[in-house]
Scaffold this active site. Sequence first.
Site, PDB file in Angstrom:
ATOM      1  CG  HIS A  13      -1.938   1.106   1.199  1.00 54.62           C
ATOM      2  ND1 HIS A  13      -3.273   0.884   1.380  1.00 54.62           N
ATOM      3  CD2 HIS A  13      -1.820   2.451   1.018  1.00 54.62           C
ATOM      4  CE1 HIS A  13      -3.936   2.024   1.304  1.00 54.62           C
ATOM      5  NE2 HIS A  13      -3.073   3.002   1.099  1.00 54.62           N
ATOM      6  CE  LYS A  99      -7.996   1.974  -1.049  1.00 53.50           C
ATOM      7  NZ  LYS A  99      -6.895   2.787  -0.599  1.00 53.50           N
ATOM      8  CG  ASP A 249      -1.836   4.764   3.968  1.00 52.08           C
ATOM      9  OD1 ASP A 249      -1.902   5.129   2.775  1.00 52.08           O
ATOM     10  OD2 ASP A 249      -2.594   5.199   4.847  1.00 52.08           O
TER      11      ASP A 249
HETATM   12  C1  NCD Z   1      -3.828   8.958   1.935  1.00 50.58           C
HETATM   13  C2  NCD Z   1      -3.322  10.027   0.942  1.00 50.58           C
HETATM   14  O1  NCD Z   1      -2.780  11.045   1.385  1.00 50.58           O
HETATM   15  O2  NCD Z   1      -3.460   9.817  -0.263  1.00 50.58           O
HETATM   16  N1  NCD Z   1      -3.935   9.569   3.218  1.00 50.58           N
HETATM   17  C3  NCD Z   1      -3.951   8.939   4.412  1.00 50.58           C
HETATM   18  O3  NCD Z   1      -4.159   9.600   5.427  1.00 50.58           O
HETATM   19  N2  NCD Z   1      -3.726   7.653   4.527  1.00 50.58           N
HETATM   20  C4  NCD Z   1      -5.109   8.362   1.467  1.00 50.58           C
HETATM   21  C5  NCD Z   1      -5.505   7.131   2.225  1.00 50.58           C
HETATM   22  O4  NCD Z   1      -4.890   6.070   2.076  1.00 50.58           O
HETATM   23  O5  NCD Z   1      -6.465   7.182   3.003  1.00 50.58           O
HETATM   24 ZN    ZN Z   2      -3.470   4.989   1.503  1.00 49.41          ZN
END
Ligand code: NCD
Ligand code: ZN
Length: 349
Positions: A13, A99, A249
């Site tokens: 991710h 997604k 992430d």
């Molecule tokens: C992500 C982003 O900045 O694109 N932000 C986050 O807080 N994780 C989007 C996401 O994965 O929710």
């Molecule tokens: Zn994300």
Amino acid sequence: MQTVTLPRPDDWHVHLRDGAILKAVLPYTARAFGRAIIMPNLRPPVTTAAMVAEYRSAIMEVLPEGMSFTPLMTLYLTDATDPDDLKKGFTEGIVTAAKLYPANATTNSELGVTKIKNIASVLETMQQIGMPLLVHGEVTDPYVDIFDREAVFIDKILTPLRKDFPDLRIVFEHITTSEAVDYITAEGLDGKLAATITPHHLHINRNALFQGGIRPHYYCLPVAKREKHRLALVKAATSGEKMFFLGTDTAPHTRQAKESVCGCAGIFSAPSALELYLQIFDEAKCLEKFEAFASRNGPDFYRLPANEEWVVYEKTSKEFNEIKPILTENGEILSFMASAPITWRLVNT
Ligand code: NCD
Ligand code: ZN
């Protein structure tokens, strides 16, 4: 010296963005990870197989010479996604997964799905062809408390969705609650349901957001929860169970965009994500489970072999590791836990 030797890990991710930010952040992900699932929430979002192919080329174009890295691409679902285009992208090997952002759940999700029933034919197709659905698991109802949005998503959206599409393969992305851990543990045994866990949700609880003042660099979505939830995530990640795997992430935003009257959600962790995970496994005395979490469970779920290359991480006596802000044309980007004592490092072989 303590070392961990494992097949090169993957990151399931990642937000790489585009333009100047893509160029600046890509080497950090490519340094530690062999492959990564690339999130499609650009502006405009990556909503067709042709756009996915174009985005993939843009990534490969700025990959520094001598680095080997494979981006695994995703398509952003909207109410208007064409199932045939998605199927074609998947069968041609361009699109790895799709997604699902509930509309307005997070950064650049305005064009996301407003009602699951609007994508019923897409989900039907995905179920048939075995294409993974990656979900941002939060409800968007403003009356639901922000700290409850993930747990409510399980009851209101995920459970009925899985009932309607029992063979659909689903990754519940960046889980943050003990409710999600319990749900995945109970329901993920058949290999159709799994979850990614980020380094920041393993390291911080919601107090970090308000430590002596408001701390925008600890703000992400889903927002960090209470300590008991963090502990449940550590237990899940370090269990080595097949339904939990690594997904950072990492989500870069410029300092200006974070430090604002309405700062954006997203934590940038790419420069030390792998090391920060290792630290958690080390502290939990579960280093022997790290290979499953970082290098095996993800590929198994995605039906890919683990990476052939092996890497070595060693524990050093060094206790301070300042990660400098990353300078881009758009502004500087600060790293998660940039001044934390990091004791693990990649051994260059
Ligand atoms: C992500 C982003 O900045 O694109 N932000 C986050 O807080 N994780 C989007 C996401 O994965 O929710
Ligand atoms: Zn994300």
